[in-house]
Scaffold this active site. Structure first.
Site, PDB file in Angstrom:
ATOM      1  N   ILE A   1      13.363   6.300   5.578  1.00 56.00           N
ATOM      2  CA  ILE A   1      14.366   5.591   4.758  1.00 56.00           C
ATOM      3  C   ILE A   1      14.514   6.247   3.386  1.00 56.00           C
ATOM      4  CG2 ILE A   1      14.050   3.375   5.933  1.00 56.00           C
ATOM      5  CD1 ILE A   1      12.431   2.587   3.303  1.00 56.00           C
TER       6      ILE A   1
ATOM      7  N   HIS B   1      36.851  38.090  14.437  1.00 51.38           N
ATOM      8  CA  HIS B   1      37.153  37.398  15.684  1.00 51.38           C
ATOM      9  C   HIS B   1      36.280  37.952  16.803  1.00 51.38           C
ATOM     10  CE1 HIS B   1      39.463  35.491  18.862  1.00 51.38           C
ATOM     11  NE2 HIS B   1      39.443  36.637  19.507  1.00 51.38           N
TER      12      HIS B   1
END
Ligand code: FAD
Ligand code: NAD
Length: 469
Positions: free
Chosen positions: A273, A448
């Site tokens: 937490i 690419h």
């Protein structure tokens, strides 16, 4: 700059990413430097029980999951994985051992003295480190943070039933059921590890969405992806108590807004937490240094505290509790002490959640950007499903989102869910550091086929003109 008045020009307290990096930079700049560390090994939370061991388990469990969940089969590789958990832990410990020893080597190389023991202020320039008294003209507090306890839920890492992040890295067997309290970074990373290895994982989160601090669309998309992977999410829910009988935990939970309580059983409970700054036992009262309301040490932009000669960096000061933020502050602080100009741009600190896919962001969320500009923002998005590399690699989940200021087109924030989002976000951070516009990113040639082309396309989408969508 040897100083006869003091033993050292700089004494750093804590050898985590903030402290060890500050010590090395100070020594590189010719300052006589020591670093006090009470752990048996250097590297702090990050190297010993944080970033590194968690990534070792995440990486290994990713391979296991890819073999078990059909991803490999879909690429023509038929395998039935068999888990060797002791071996997986061994490779985690190997990574930690190698890297912590590496810091020891760097200390020797740069002539940083490691003072083994806990440091505490006698006065602003005098510290006790174990039995030794050490004096220094400048002291950098880099004591880091530790787990925030949850009242009513007692952690016992040795028992391996209710654990914190350190215990969750070391489980000797895969629990059948695991409840993660807190749907933040640690809960989702370590919850993912054990889900992949076979545990049924339920995440109990107080807020109505996971991952506070991130862009809302990202938070919602992340929840969808984790659910698809088989994690159960109990949002807007709080844990009010926990009892352990033998090897089983029983949790009491109720709606965050109040309402009927119910119980949940689990073989393992992870308490994640948040973390809180380490300042206990530092003797700050002896130098008149007060903490803010969140228990942190406040500094100015140069990392000076209110006490002359005392500086602070990392998790112990305000800001995101991240290793790279601590490192950059350590470098800047040492440079300021040496009379240089050390700066950290706290507006451009990337954050990454190392799940599958990764989740990353830098700068403002869309809501924050709208507040800052009175709504004058432009947003471009591009789905990973339309990115050729992600599609080819069977990695369709996620998207890239770029938020820019409407008038100037200057990029204010970039958010990304993609398998290599943690690597992709570096480009966004660099662009923002140089004050780039979305057009600058759109007109930069991207190789690419790469996932990074989605960043270019999201930038083109800011102008409303992506190509592949
Ligand atoms: P720390 O790393 O906490 O180091 C402080 C050191 O100071 C400790 O070694 C402590 O023993 C020592 N110390 C404290 N008090 C004293 C004293 N009085 N005398 C001597 N020594 C003292 N961040 C990321 O950016 N990426 C991640 O992937 C990531 N993963 C994480 C995973 C987990 C499970 C956890 C728990 C954290 C993770 N973090 C991650 C956060 C990251 O570990 C911290 O932000 C980072 O370690 C902070 O660095 P620091 O130097 O401020 O403090
Ligand atoms: P966190 O702040 O990321 O998440 C804690 C979560 O617990 C929040 O979503 C919060 O709403 C929830 N919560 C708080 N109280 C609760 C309660 N009683 N019941 C249910 N939910 C509750 O904290 P963390 O995950 O413990 O991580 C601590 C720090 O370590 C973070 O600041 C993070 O930056 C750092 N960290 C970073 C990385 C990374 O960079 N990949 C990985 C691990 C940890």
């Amino acid at each position: 700059m040897a100083d006869q008045t003091y033993d050292y020009d700089v004494l750093v307290i804590g050898a985590g990413p903030g402290g060890y990096v500050a010590a090395i930079r100070a020594a590189q700049l010719g300052l006589k430097t020591a670093c006090a560390e009470s752990r048996e090994t250097l590297g702090g939370t990050c190297l010993n029980v944080g970033c590194i061991p968690s990534k070792a388990m995440l990486h290994a469990s990713e391979y296991f999951d890819a073999a078990a969940n059909g991803t490999m089969a879909s690429m023509g590789i038929d395998v039935t994985p068999k888990l060797n958990l002791p071996k997986m832990h061994e490779q985690r410990l190997d990574a930690v051992g190698g890297l912590t020893k590496g810091i020891e080597f760097l200390f020797k190389k740069n002539k940083v003295d490691w003072k083994k023991g806990r440091a505490s202020f006698v006065d602003a320039h005098t510290l006790k480190v174990g039995d030794e008294t050490v004096t220094a003209r400048n002291v950098i507090i880099a004591t880091g943070s530790s787990v925030t306890p949850l009242p009513g839920v007692e952690v016992d890492n040795d028992q391996q039933v209710v654990v914190d992040s350190t215990g969750a890295l070391e489980l000797a067997k895969v629990p059948r059921t695991m409840v993660v309290i807190g749907g933040g970074v640690i809960g989702l990373e370590l919850g993912s590890v054990w889900r992949r290895l076979g545990a049924e994982v339920t995440v109990v989160e107080f807020l109505d969405q996971l991952l506070p601090g991130m862009d809302m669309e990202i938070r919602k998309e992340a929840a969808k992806i984790f659910k698809k992977q088989g994690m159960e999410l109990k949002l807007s829910t709080k844990v009010t108590g926990c009892t352990v009988k033998g090897k089983k935990a029983t949790l009491t939970v109720e709606p965050a807004a109040g309402g009927e309580a119910e119980t949940m059983q689990a073989d393992c409970v992870l308490v994640s937490i948040g973390r809180r700054p380490n300042t206990d036992g530092l003797g700050l009262e002896n130098i008149g240094l007060e903490l803010n309301q969140r228990g942190q040490i406040e500094t100015d932009h140069d990392f000076r505290t209110k006490v002359e000669g005392v500086w602070a960096v990392g998790d112990v000061i305000p800001g995101p509790m991240l290793a790279h933020k601590a490192e950059d502050e350590g470098i800047a602080c040492a440079e300021n002490i040496a009379g240089h100009t050390g700066i950290v741009n706290h507006d451009v600190i990337p954050g990454v959640v190392y799940t599958w896919p990764e989740i990353a962001g830098v700068g403002l969320t869309e809501d924050e950007a709208k507040t800052k500009t009175s709504g004058a923002v432009k947003v471009g998005k591009f789905p990973m499903m339309a990115n050729s590399r992600a599609k080819t690699n069977h990695e369709p989940d996620g998207f890239v989102k770029i938020i820019s200021e409407a008038d100037s087109d200057r990029v204010l924030g970039v958010w990304c869910i993609a398998v290599p989002a943690g690597t992709m976000i570096a480009e966004a951070a660099l662009a923002m550091e140089f004050g780039a516009t979305s057009e600058d990113i759109a007109y930069t040639c991207h190789a690419h086929p790469t996932h990074s082309e989605a960043m270019k396309e999201a930038a083109m989408a800011v102008q409303g003109k992506p190509i592949h969508m």
